[in-house]
Design an enzyme around this catalytic site. Structure first.
Site, PDB file in Angstrom:
ATOM      1  N   ALA A 176       8.625  -3.019   6.325  1.00  0.00           N
ATOM      2  CA  ALA A 176       9.459  -4.220   6.316  1.00  0.00           C
ATOM      3  C   ALA A 176       8.701  -5.350   5.638  1.00  0.00           C
ATOM      4  CB  ALA A 176       9.829  -4.630   7.730  1.00  0.00           C
ATOM      5  N   GLU A 201       0.801  -1.222   0.000  1.00  0.00           N
ATOM      6  CA  GLU A 201       0.000   0.000   0.000  1.00  0.00           C
ATOM      7  C   GLU A 201       0.839   1.280   0.000  1.00  0.00           C
ATOM      8  OE1 GLU A 201      -2.107  -3.366   0.813  1.00  0.00           O
ATOM      9  OE2 GLU A 201      -0.745  -2.618   2.352  1.00  0.00           O
ATOM     10  N   ARG A 204      18.626  -3.419  10.946  1.00  0.00           N
ATOM     11  CA  ARG A 204      18.505  -2.329   9.973  1.00  0.00           C
ATOM     12  C   ARG A 204      17.397  -1.333  10.322  1.00  0.00           C
ATOM     13  NH1 ARG A 204      20.491  -6.784   8.077  1.00  0.00           N
ATOM     14  NH2 ARG A 204      21.977  -6.790   6.359  1.00  0.00           N
ATOM     15  N   ILE A 236       9.514  -9.431   5.261  1.00  0.00           N
ATOM     16  CA  ILE A 236      10.404 -10.524   5.648  1.00  0.00           C
ATOM     17  C   ILE A 236      10.042 -11.759   4.837  1.00  0.00           C
ATOM     18  CG2 ILE A 236      11.183 -11.983   7.553  1.00  0.00           C
ATOM     19  CD1 ILE A 236      10.534  -9.639   9.450  1.00  0.00           C
ATOM     20  N   HIS A 287       5.288 -14.752  -2.304  1.00  0.00           N
ATOM     21  CA  HIS A 287       4.599 -13.499  -1.965  1.00  0.00           C
ATOM     22  C   HIS A 287       5.601 -12.372  -1.712  1.00  0.00           C
ATOM     23  CE1 HIS A 287       1.343 -11.027  -0.372  1.00  0.00           C
ATOM     24  NE2 HIS A 287       2.094 -10.773   0.684  1.00  0.00           N
TER      25      HIS A 287
END
Length: 143
Positions: free
Chosen positions: A66, A44, A113, A68, A74
């Site tokens: 983020a 989004e 990070r 992961i 996906h």
């Protein structure tokens, strides 16, 4: 005074909070005002960046979040489309939009990070937006 937007995907709330805090600090240290907007996920972010740019209230947008990697593909779709969409917004409008999305293999990499050391993606995204906005002013590019 310059005004910037942060749009952040909150799917990983703890990471989002860290990224927002470090990006906000970078903008405020530069003497800018900042507004924060949240969206559910990284997919989004391009639309949220477009909304912010279309409002004509912001000199740039830091897009944070983020993704992961999981067990399916996906991850690849979300990362690629978020990056492409954010790039499309900045190229079509001339308003800097930074890709401050962590694209990592695991939570350990994400935490490393997400603020607090030299790999601070929130701060780096804000600094990129500030640098591009300054370059635009220096070169006198139209908005």
């Amino acid at each position: 005074m310059s005004r910037y937007a942060i749009v952040c995907a909150t799917f990983y709330r703890d990471l989002a909070d860290r990224l927002i805090a470090s990006a906000t600090a970078a903008f405020e240290e530069a003497g800018a005002e900042v507004d924060v907007f949240e969206v559910p996920g990284a997919y989004e972010l391009p639309m949220a960046a477009a909304y912010a740019v279309d409002s004509e209230r912001y000199d740039g947008v830091a897009c944070l979040g983020a993704v992961i990697r999981g067990e399916t593909t996906h991850y690849d779709y979300v990362c690629g489309e978020a990056a492409r969409g954010i790039m499309d917004v900045q190229l079509s409008t001339g308003i800097p939009c930074a890709f401050g999305v962590l694209t990592v293999e695991n939570m350990e990499q994400a935490l490393a990070r997400a603020g607090g050391d030299k790999r601070d993606q929130g701060r780096h995204a804000a600094e990129a937006v500030l640098a591009l906005a300054a370059l635009s002013q220096q070169l006198g590019t139209p908005e």
